[in-house]
Design an enzyme around this catalytic site. Structure first.
Site, PDB file in Angstrom:
ATOM      1  N   GLY A 173       0.850  -1.181   0.000  1.00 29.19           N
ATOM      2  CA  GLY A 173       0.000   0.000   0.000  1.00 29.19           C
ATOM      3  C   GLY A 173       0.891   1.239   0.000  1.00 29.19           C
ATOM      4  CB  ALA A 174       0.770   4.299  -2.076  1.00 27.12           C
ATOM      5  NE  ARG A 211       5.299  -3.518  -4.485  1.00 35.15           N
ATOM      6  CZ  ARG A 211       3.994  -3.633  -4.244  1.00 35.15           C
ATOM      7  NH1 ARG A 211       3.524  -3.454  -3.014  1.00 35.15           N
ATOM      8  NH2 ARG A 211       3.145  -3.912  -5.213  1.00 35.15           N
ATOM      9  CD  GLN A 226      -3.137  -6.965  -3.112  1.00 36.23           C
ATOM     10  OE1 GLN A 226      -3.873  -7.620  -3.843  1.00 36.23           O
ATOM     11  NE2 GLN A 226      -1.985  -6.491  -3.525  1.00 36.23           N
ATOM     12  CG  ASP A 278      -0.279   2.026  -5.501  1.00 41.17           C
ATOM     13  OD1 ASP A 278      -1.424   1.640  -5.779  1.00 41.17           O
ATOM     14  OD2 ASP A 278       0.377   1.562  -4.560  1.00 41.17           O
ATOM     15  CG  ASN A 287      -5.492   1.800  -7.098  1.00 40.56           C
ATOM     16  OD1 ASN A 287      -4.707   1.916  -6.162  1.00 40.56           O
ATOM     17  ND2 ASN A 287      -6.669   1.198  -6.957  1.00 40.56           N
ATOM     18  CE  LYS A 288      -2.275  -4.173  -6.398  1.00 39.04           C
ATOM     19  NZ  LYS A 288      -0.887  -4.540  -6.737  1.00 39.04           N
TER      20      LYS A 288
HETATM   21  O1  MRU Z   1       0.441  -4.046  -4.453  1.00 43.09           O
HETATM   22  P1  MRU Z   1      -0.126  -3.285  -3.282  1.00 43.09           P
HETATM   23  O2  MRU Z   1      -0.939  -4.133  -2.370  1.00 43.09           O
HETATM   24  O3  MRU Z   1       0.920  -2.476  -2.573  1.00 43.09           O
HETATM   25  O4  MRU Z   1      -1.098  -2.274  -3.979  1.00 43.09           O
HETATM   26  C1  MRU Z   1      -1.905  -1.446  -3.210  1.00 43.09           C
HETATM   27  C2  MRU Z   1      -2.900  -0.752  -4.033  1.00 43.09           C
HETATM   28  O5  MRU Z   1      -2.912  -0.780  -5.229  1.00 43.09           O
HETATM   29  C3  MRU Z   1      -3.814   0.096  -3.306  1.00 43.09           C
HETATM   30  O6  MRU Z   1      -5.044   0.159  -3.934  1.00 43.09           O
HETATM   31  C4  MRU Z   1      -3.108   1.409  -3.366  1.00 43.09           C
HETATM   32  O7  MRU Z   1      -1.926   1.381  -2.630  1.00 43.09           O
HETATM   33  C5  MRU Z   1      -3.908   2.512  -3.022  1.00 43.09           C
HETATM   34  S1  MRU Z   1      -3.972   2.770  -1.385  1.00 43.09           S
HETATM   35  C6  MRU Z   1      -2.365   3.158  -1.066  1.00 43.09           C
END
Ligand code: MRU
Length: 380
Positions: A55-56, A97, A211, A252, A262-263
């Site tokens: 998460g960012a 990352r 997630q 992110d 985003n994801k």
């Molecule tokens: O790969 P992750 O679990 O770090 O990705 C997280 C996400 O994509 C969240 O939706 C994103 O971080 C937004 S909230 C910080």
């Protein structure tokens, strides 16, 4: 946030030990609640890369503490050696990352703090400690404010529905587990629920790492927020049938032009929302802004992860977690971790300073200190 009635953040300094940072190791959730000690910058790099933390916002906060641990261990033979070691450790952290911009932001903030501190090594290490704590505290406070701003959207929707339940769809985990506390997409939801507004959350499972199914469902459950997990392809169907009032996701990396990364799968949700007239909001603290890139699709680096995450799945069986195969052995698989949602599909950005249109004009109206002088000034 509460876990079984006890207040937790996602990262903190170990009590009475200034050399150890503690995190919730999210790989074990929702089946086990494991706290992990991080004592070196290498521990921190591994925890980010292997997604013990993710998460960012939390990636940024963890990198902040990582730089503090790096400062504790940096050689003190000379100022040059000390700074060279810190810069190398910063590069190591940044390489873990690529998509979440908070990582680079936190490393740069730490290096600036250390470089501008006048005094001996002890003073520089102390500045780094204070900066790590500031990054974490600011993240939690900004998320709390995002909750208050986003609450107004849910309140309006609830009023328009005459108090009937507001159905919100979210993707991945932009909850308190993705930040230091509160979360971004979830913060308005928690605020609305705590205020007695009836809300229900559609939780996308979010393959391949699930997630949504593992983390968002767990934290909403801990807070008592009604929710339903759905597989990733259901959202469009629900929107066509009027079962989604709002979509709120995290991001992110948010360009000042309004594009967001985003994801993986977020873009498809935004397309469905546009086609069905469902408002699509993205919630973020300003640490997620990228003030240099203009075009998300062509410029944002998209992380590609191990194909194994696609070919397998982890779950609980008879009380033990185990990994199962989903595909024929060694089937080629691609694992793109993020996608870009263009600004034109986004109804608004919910930030710690308020809600704005996803456009260069309106982002810069909220963050005027980021103007370089040549940008348009006509935010409606
Ligand atoms: O790969 P992750 O679990 O770090 O990705 C997280 C996400 O994509 C969240 O939706 C994103 O971080 C937004 S909230 C910080």
């Amino acid at each position: 946030m509460n876990v079984d009635g006890k207040q937790y953040r996602t990262i903190w300094m170990k009590e009475n030990d200034r050399r150890v940072v503690q995190i919730i190791d999210q790989r074990h959730l929702p089946f086990d609640f494991v706290i992990e000690d991080l004592s070196t910058v290498d521990d921190v790099a591994r925890a980010i890369k292997e997604m013990h933390v993710r998460g960012a916002g939390l990636i940024g906060a963890t990198a902040g503490y990582g730089m503090y641990l790096a400062a504790l261990d940096a050689p003190q033979a000379s100022e040059e050696a000390f700074l060279a070691a810190l810069k190398a450790d910063g590069e190591k952290l940044k390489s873990t990352r690529p998509t979440a911009v908070n990582l680079e932001w936190a490393v740069t903030r730490q290096l600036d703090a250390i470089l501008t501190t006048v005094g001996d090594f002890e003073a520089k290490v102390q500045a780094s400690f204070i900066t790590a704590q500031e990054i974490a505290n600011e993240d939690a406070e900004f998320c709390r404010r995002i909750g208050q701003h986003g609450l107004t959207i849910i309140e309006d929707t609830s009023q328009k529905k005459g108090g009937a339940t507001v159905n919100i769809l979210t993707h991945c985990n932009a909850g308190w587990l993705a930040f230091v506390d509160h979360g971004t997409a979830t913060a308005p939801i928690y605020a609305a629920h705590d205020k007695g507004i009836s809300v229900h959350v559609w939780v996308d499972e979010t393959r391949p790492r699930n997630q949504g199914a593992r983390l968002t469902a767990w934290e909403l459950g801990q807070h008592g927020v009604p929710h339903t997990v759905i597989v990733d392809n259901v959202g469009g169907h629900l929107m066509q049938h009027g079962q989604v009032d709002l979509v709120i996701t995290g991001t992110d990396r948010t360009l000042y032009t309004g594009d967001v990364a985003n994801k993986i799968g977020t873009y498809l949700k935004a397309l469905s929302a546009k086609d069905n007239g469902v408002p699509f909001y993205v919630a973020l603290p300003s640490s997620t802004f990228d003030w240099r890139m203009r075009d998300g699709v062509s410029e944002i680096p998209i992380e590609q992860r191990d194909a194994r995450e696609v070919r397998t799945m982890r779950g609980l069986h008879n009380g033990n977690t185990l990994e199962i195969s989903l595909t024929p052995p060694d089937t080629p698989a691609a694992n793109y971790a993020f996608d870009v949602t263009p600004a034109r599909l986004i109804t608004g950005l919910i930030t710690e300073r308020g809600i704005c249109e996803a456009s260069e004009e309106c982002v810069l109206a909220l963050y005027p200190e980021k103007r370089t002088g040549t940008q348009p000034q006509n935010c409606p």
